[in-house]
Design an enzyme around this catalytic site. Structure first.
Site, PDB file in Angstrom:
ATOM      1  N   GLU A  69      -0.130  -1.081   5.742  1.00  0.00           N
ATOM      2  CA  GLU A  69       0.933  -0.671   6.667  1.00  0.00           C
ATOM      3  C   GLU A  69       0.790   0.802   7.005  1.00  0.00           C
ATOM      4  OE1 GLU A  69       4.868   1.018   7.864  1.00  0.00           O
ATOM      5  OE2 GLU A  69       3.596   1.509   6.140  1.00  0.00           O
ATOM      6  N   ASP A 112       0.820  -1.207   0.000  1.00  0.00           N
ATOM      7  CA  ASP A 112       0.000   0.000   0.000  1.00  0.00           C
ATOM      8  C   ASP A 112       0.855   1.258   0.000  1.00  0.00           C
ATOM      9  OD1 ASP A 112       0.595  -0.974   2.745  1.00  0.00           O
ATOM     10  OD2 ASP A 112      -0.400   0.885   3.369  1.00  0.00           O
TER      11      ASP A 112
END
Length: 374
Positions: free
Chosen positions: A133, A71
């Site tokens: 994350e 991400d």
């Protein structure tokens, strides 16, 4: 594929934190299998996001994890010269959202994968790619929970966050929470008939700020800047108009904890202050947004010494930003940070990584593979 070609493919996926990531997971999984490795997709409880584990070599003996997140933060900030989700080359710089944080490391690991898979690895190399994350390491705990069923306990994990290819042994832990206070609305001319949620939250904030200042008195860890744990409120919202008693107020708080201090425990006192408002008639809710522990790896640890040999650089004692490394260590796996790029370029317009940095990282990974094939 060359590392820059792989990076260009990864950047094309707008895998923004908190959004579905099936497209990038499918592409990486297909690439990994075509390279001769085993790819396992691990769906998260959200239902539209997944972690990914790719293994080169035998899974039933201890090896090493190369850890990264798929991400990226949103790219809505002003100043981008071109589409942030299309890789742009500017001399030796490769620009795009996630080039440094941290699709550059993912590209290096994937570029090295065919060579790893073709080697006679005596110990495996696992690529552990997580989701969300950037929302406080929400995806990787599910990957770690599944790991014992997928491979032998790893010898160590290299978390490829940008560190200029110098391994880092420690970072602070973090916990974040959202505080909700609900009172009673009414006309501001009759405050006695309402219950002002903003005023109540202001009292909680004021007490928490005093508590936060007390953290500056220690304990200390001089490897960090600042060398103590810290607290701050980053967002406060509530009310509709100045002549309406606000019936709702929300505030987001975070703490950063030095090694040996639990981030969640640092928030305990603030949580107690919030729940004390119930005695005055308010409704309150505490939402934990994220939490991850600090990382602390001794300089003499085998993983630290291995990284010195692989990078040719001494390890750094600590960095100020947080990573998934603390969660690996909490799971009983030694962890260290080492990746291409510089954290100062992350989360900014025209984020970039240099081609030489990518090549150096790919070489480090291939050198690790050569050691495991010996």
């Amino acid at each position: 594929m060359k590392v820059e070609e792989i990076l260009a493919m990864l950047i094309r996926f707008p895998s923004v934190v908190g959004k579905p990531n099936d497209a990038i997971v499918d592409w990486i999984s297909t690439y990994g299998q075509a390279a001769g490795a085993k790819a396992t997709v691990l769906p998260g409880p959200e239902g539209d996001r997944a972690n990914l584990l790719i293994t080169a070599g035998p899974h039933n003996v201890p090896g090493y994890i190369l850890s990264g997140h798929m991400d990226v933060v949103p790219a809505g900030e002003a100043g981008w010269k071109t589409d942030p989700f299309q890789l742009r080359q500017d001399g030796k710089r490769l620009c795009g959202r996630g080039t440094t944080d941290m699709k550059g490391f993912l590209a290096c690991a994937l570029a090295a994968l065919p060579k790893l898979a073709a080697s006679n690895l005596q110990r495996p190399v696992h690529l552990a790619f997580s989701y969300d994350e950037e929302a406080g390491c929400r995806g990787v705990p599910h990957l770690l929970a599944a790991l014992p069923d997928l491979c032998a306990k790893p010898l160590g994990a290299i978390i490829g966050e940008p560190s200029r290819m110098q391994a880092v042994r420690a970072h602070k832990g973090k916990a974040a929470a959202r505080l909700d206070v609900v009172g009673h609305s009414g006309h501001s001319s009759r405050p006695d008939l309402g219950l002002n949620a903003v005023h109540a939250m202001a009292n909680v904030i004021a007490q928490a700020v005093v508590y936060g200042r007390s953290l500056e008195q220690g304990p200390f860890d001089d490897n960090f800047e600042p060398p103590y744990s810290s607290l701050q409120f980053g967002v406060v919202s509530g009310g509709q108009a100045v002549n309406i008693i606000p019936d709702r107020c929300t505030a987001d708080i975070e703490v950063r904890a030095i090694s040996g201090v639990s981030p969640r425990l640092l928030l305990k006192e603030v949580k107690e202050q919030l729940f004390a408002l119930r005695e005055r008639g308010y409704e309150v809710v505490w939402h934990e947004l994220s939490a991850y522990p600090a990382l602390s790896l001794p300089r003499e640890a085998k993983l630290a010494m291995l990284m010195v040999e692989l990078t040719g650089k001494e390890t750094l004692p600590a960095v100020s930003y947080g990573t998934e490394a603390g969660l690996y260590q909490q799971a009983g796996i030694d962890a260290i940070i080492c990746g291409p790029g510089d954290i100062s370029r992350a989360h900014r317009p025209n984020e970039y990584i240099e081609l030489d940095e990518l090549k150096a990282c790919q070489k480090m990974i291939e050198d690790l593979g050569a050691r495991l094939a010996a």
